[in-house]
Write an enzyme that holds these catalytic residues in place. Sequence first.
Site, short mmCIF file in Angstrom:
data_model
loop_
_atom_site.label_atom_id
_atom_site.label_comp_id
_atom_site.label_asym_id
_atom_site.label_seq_id
_atom_site.Cartn_x
_atom_site.Cartn_y
_atom_site.Cartn_z
N GLY A 135 0.81 -1.23 0.00
CA GLY A 135 0.00 0.00 0.00
C GLY A 135 0.84 1.27 0.00
O GLY A 135 0.44 2.28 0.55
N LEU A 138 4.06 1.45 -4.64
CA LEU A 138 5.16 0.82 -5.38
C LEU A 138 4.68 -0.45 -6.09
O LEU A 138 5.47 -1.33 -6.43
CB LEU A 138 6.33 0.50 -4.44
CG LEU A 138 6.95 1.71 -3.74
CD1 LEU A 138 8.06 1.27 -2.79
CD2 LEU A 138 7.50 2.71 -4.75
N SER A 141 0.57 -4.86 -5.38
CA SER A 141 -0.49 -5.73 -5.92
C SER A 141 -0.12 -6.23 -7.32
O SER A 141 -0.36 -7.39 -7.65
CB SER A 141 -1.81 -4.99 -6.04
OG SER A 141 -2.19 -4.48 -4.81
N ASP A 185 1.55 -0.44 -14.14
CA ASP A 185 2.31 -1.16 -13.11
C ASP A 185 2.71 -2.55 -13.59
O ASP A 185 3.84 -3.01 -13.37
CB ASP A 185 1.46 -1.29 -11.83
CG ASP A 185 0.96 0.05 -11.33
OD1 ASP A 185 1.45 1.08 -11.82
OD2 ASP A 185 0.08 0.05 -10.45
C1 GLA Z 1 -1.99 3.00 -9.62
C2 GLA Z 1 -2.61 2.22 -10.77
C3 GLA Z 1 -1.91 2.56 -12.10
C4 GLA Z 1 -1.82 4.06 -12.32
C5 GLA Z 1 -1.31 4.77 -11.07
C6 GLA Z 1 -1.37 6.28 -11.19
O1 GLA Z 1 -0.68 2.60 -9.41
O2 GLA Z 1 -2.49 0.84 -10.53
O3 GLA Z 1 -2.57 1.92 -13.17
O4 GLA Z 1 -3.05 4.58 -12.76
O5 GLA Z 1 -2.03 4.39 -9.92
O6 GLA Z 1 -0.50 6.73 -12.17
#
Ligand code: GLA
Length: 383
Positions: A135, A138, A141, A185
């Site tokens: 959380g 980084l 998940s 991510d």
């Molecule tokens: C989270 C989401 C990503 C992106 C970021 C903000 O990490 O998982 O897909 O939208 O927020 O840039």
Amino acid sequence: MEMSRTDLRIAEIIKSLSVANQVESRIQREVQVVSAPGRVNLIGEHVDYNDGIVLPMAIDRGVLVGSARREDDQITAVSLDLNTESQRVTTNRYGAESGGPSWGAFLSASVRAAIRLGADVPGLDLALTSTLPMGAGLSSSAALTVALILSLCSASGIEPDPRELALAAQTAEIEAVGVPVGNMDQLASTLGVEGHALRIDCRDLSVTPIAIPDSLAVLVVHSGISRALESSAYAERRAACEEVSARLGYKSLRDARADEVADNRYAKHVVSEIARVDSFIDALNKNDLAGIGSILSAGHASLRDDFDVSLPAIDTLVDLLVKHGAVGARLTGAGFGGCVVALTPIAEVREIAKAATDEYEHLTENKAQAFAVTASAGAHRVQ
Ligand code: GLA
């Protein structure tokens, strides 16, 4: 020779799986281990789900998952990091929902994702461990789902294409958490390149590695304020962006011009942020420290004032990092807590981290945690 942090974790996984359920017969099971990194986003925030351009890098912290065959068709997963009550979840080889701790949803969604990638998943015992703060912005998940799906595919004898793996992990995360996350991510976690950030075009999924200058360190500072993506206004922001692009008659805000979105601050952030990514890459390539610093500051101001996802304590942390010598700093990840990323001269990274976090703790009474990260390779099998 001294074992690295990762080697120690791998040894723990193998120890936990190689004799589990087989103590009687003392048969050693073959254990496969995969690793998937977390990421830090240098710039391009809240633009992935608007078909934008982002610049994350995979980092040298992530999730490791080990797997060993079972004789039945159950799939169990044990977290080596959690306490005994929440550490074990179970599903079957079709990814049926299971009761028990909430993170079981990640396992069942990952099994279904692996099946969609063509895996004929056997019964397995999995063991997991993470070197990422949860959380914190980084992508813990994304690292978890990428590692689980890769592990399930690998145990089924298939090797998914990294882009397909990333998109499967994105779907699994949306199913498991119920937040409509973008694809940044997961793409960063599967496509990471050592020593490089990744310019990802989230519309056509093309990726260009961008070298991080040797003279700069990438410093991540956790604000001590935990962020829960589920409870954040993430879905609301995303819906607001989609509404503006639909009103303008575009597929996404990627197509919009600054003058068309001047009256909507969320859309204004998105359009200005997409433009900042290539300017930032230009500044990085030229080693233009003043340019790097001012683009990071403008990115943070836009998240704070237009997209409205920062917090006063995070703004303080960003200012303190710059005050104590960082080239530039900004909130990274979805916001509402979590981490700040700073670029600093490599020789000064420790002093800057110490001075900024000391003053931050004094001013805000939050406990900060700072660590330098290096750009790492994407998810892969390590054993
Ligand atoms: C989270 C989401 C990503 C992106 C970021 C903000 O990490 O998982 O897909 O939208 O927020 O840039």
